[in-house]
Structure formats: C-alpha cells, structure tokens
Write a protein that holds these residues in place. Sequence first.
Motif, PDB file in Angstrom:
ATOM      1  N   GLU A  11       0.651  -1.173  -0.015  1.00 47.50           N
ATOM      2  CA  GLU A  11      -0.041  -0.029   0.078  1.00 47.50           C
ATOM      3  C   GLU A  11       0.823   1.159   0.193  1.00 47.50           C
TER       4      GLU A  11
ATOM      5  N   GLN B 172      -5.270   5.113  -1.346  1.00 53.53           N
ATOM      6  CA  GLN B 172      -6.086   6.302  -1.012  1.00 53.53           C
ATOM      7  C   GLN B 172      -7.592   6.026  -1.538  1.00 53.53           C
ATOM      8  N   VAL B 173      -7.787   5.506  -2.639  1.00 57.02           N
ATOM      9  CA  VAL B 173      -9.298   5.328  -3.033  1.00 57.02           C
ATOM     10  C   VAL B 173     -10.037   4.556  -1.755  1.00 57.02           C
TER      11      VAL B 173
ATOM     12  N   THR C 287       1.199   6.781   0.078  1.00 53.82           N
ATOM     13  CA  THR C 287       0.498   5.509  -0.003  1.00 53.82           C
ATOM     14  C   THR C 287       0.136   5.483  -1.590  1.00 53.82           C
ATOM     15  N   THR C 288      -0.086   4.412  -2.062  1.00 57.52           N
ATOM     16  CA  THR C 288      -0.551   4.080  -3.338  1.00 57.52           C
ATOM     17  C   THR C 288      -1.911   4.768  -3.847  1.00 57.52           C
ATOM     18  N   THR C 289      -2.336   4.959  -5.114  1.00 57.70           N
ATOM     19  CA  THR C 289      -3.529   5.387  -5.598  1.00 57.70           C
ATOM     20  C   THR C 289      -4.556   4.363  -4.927  1.00 57.70           C
ATOM     21  N   GLU C 290      -4.291   3.119  -4.991  1.00 56.56           N
ATOM     22  CA  GLU C 290      -5.561   2.295  -4.760  1.00 56.56           C
ATOM     23  C   GLU C 290      -5.840   2.548  -3.150  1.00 56.56           C
TER      24      GLU C 290
ATOM     25  N   ARG D 142      -4.830   5.748   4.953  1.00 56.95           N
ATOM     26  CA  ARG D 142      -3.847   6.805   4.916  1.00 56.95           C
ATOM     27  C   ARG D 142      -2.467   6.138   5.692  1.00 56.95           C
TER      28      ARG D 142
ATOM     29  N   ARG E 111       4.038   3.709  -1.927  1.00 52.77           N
ATOM     30  CA  ARG E 111       4.828   3.743  -3.043  1.00 52.77           C
ATOM     31  C   ARG E 111       6.076   4.468  -2.502  1.00 52.77           C
TER      32      ARG E 111
END
Length: 340
Positions: free
Chosen positions: A263, A316-317, A311-314, A321, A265
């Motif tokens: 989770e 965050q969606v 965090t990765t985009t996934e 956090r 990056r």
Amino acid sequence: MAVGTHGDSPRSAARGEPARAEPGPGLEGLAKVAGRIRGAVESVIEGKPAAVRLALTVLLAEGHLLIEDVPGVGKTMLAKALARSVDCSVRRVQFTPDLLPSDITGVSAYNQELREFEFKPGPVFANIVVGDEINRASPKTQSALLECMEERQVTVDGTTYALEPPFMVISTQNPVEMEGTYPLPEAQRDRFTARISMGYPDPSAELAMLDVHGRSSPLDRLVPVAHATDVRELIEVVRGVEVSADVRQYVIDLISATRSHPELRLGASPRATLQLVKAARAYAALDERDYVIPDDVQDLAVPVLAHRLLTTTEAQVDGRRSEHVVADLVRRVPVPAPGR
C-alpha cells in the motif's frame, strides 16, 4: 497510535525487560528540567499532554516538529509556548506566497561605509525558529530550510555560517486540501522528526480554556523555566541512553517493512531510521530510563514515520492513510523476544 507515558508498563514486564533502576543524576536532572518545561507549556495548552510530551521529545532528540491541523486548534500556540518556556533566541516567520528564501536565511548587503558586502542574518539564526503556516509559501522558499534543518548551517553567496545549538524548527501547516497551500516536498517532510495533529479539545478542556484564555492570553504570563544551556546538557544526557541490539534490529525490521508494503509507493528513508532511534532515546529519558524498550519505538512510530510515507492510489481510494499503514505494521512486525 496514542503517544503517552508508560513507565514500567505491563507490556514491558511481560517481555522480561530489566527492572527500572534508580536513575542517575543526569536523568534526575533531565526529569526536573523537562517537567518544568512541560508544566509551563501545559499551562497554555489545555488538555493536550500527549502533544506537549511529543514536542518535548523532539526538542531533546535534536529534531524538528511539524504541527498539522485545521486553523484555530492551537498549533501556533503550542509552538510559541514551547519557545517561550526556554530562555533562548526565538524567531517567528509568517510564511506567505510572496516570502523569499533570503527572507529566511539572510542576505549579503553592500555597506557603503566599509565598501564591502556585509551579511545580514535572517530569522533562521535562532535557537528555536517558529514557521507559521509553512505550506503557504512557495516550494522555492520552503527549500530554504533544507540545509539548516539537516546540517545546522546556512550557505549564502558561497559562505557557510554555522547555527548555534540547540536548533529546532517548529512549523505549523494547514491541511493540504485547504485553499492557498502548497504540499511540502518529500525532502522537506523527511527532515521533520515528527508530525502531530492537535485535534479539537474535549468539552471540559474547552470550557477551561474559556476561563484561562477569555480574559488574557496565558502566553503573556509565561516566563522561561529553562535556559538554552540546560537544553544542551539534557541533549547530552539523551545521547547516552542505551539502545540494545535487539531494539535496533526491531527498528530496522519496522523500517524495512514500510519499503515493501503493497500500500506504500514510498517507504521510510535511512534518515527516518536515525530519527526514530534518537526520538526513542529522548522518550525513554523522559521516563527516567537509561535504555530504550520496544514500547518507546511503538509509541513513536506513527508520529515519526507516517508523514514520510506515500500511499498508492489504490490505498487512497480505499481511504487508507499512511498512519493506518504504520499502525498495522506496529501490530504485525514481531517484537524482540525476552532474553533473545
């Protein structure tokens, strides 16, 4: 994860940690001076003992503090209270979009009488620098703090000027989503030892605040309870706090886990490793212990590591956090076994 005092907690006893020994004169002196500073700050900041303790931890760890929250919850008040509690040089900088780097570091001006350039030091030449709303300045101006925060020096026109210890930057910032703010770059965030959020006070603390702050500002009555020399001596005591091989390995395991987490990056840097250990030393010293235990690392993991991670985009969606990821890692990474 809550940051609070624990002393000889049940968790420590269950792990077979050594019994708490009688503190030496250095730790006794640290506890007395730190207690005075904490008491002075808490006379201004109502109902936030964890935030005050963490701010004091960062000061003794030779670090810098980032206070992030919505307007009006006491970010600047905490920074000012800590600064005024110590009799040292203090400068405040209000960060605005038109602020220039030279407004912080200083500038070389031509002296017509001497017929040579003369350096005019900026506000960064102080023991405690309070940067209010740092993320309202442009990234170029924010970068003016990079050298002084890491190397305790400032270079202007090819000449390097050392900063007198102790040196601490306490910056406040509003959430990035607010209008007129610039996100701090990763290199800037990584130089802050810890990030805290003040949060709203509970109703009883807010009621007491009406009595304390309603007539006059308690900052006006705050007097220094320690000197810069005292802080330098306390820092030397903190440097002598022992960190066992097992605890050092635990820190490495925790940091390494952030670098491979699906989770995240961007994981924690080697600077984060060093600052987590330094903060744990100060945290232990405030409990009058001359050794660090895993509890210290766990209590500090979120405030010291979370602001450095991306965090990765996934994630965050999904509403995840970096604070959530660090808290999960603290629960998952194995703690050193007693007597290992």
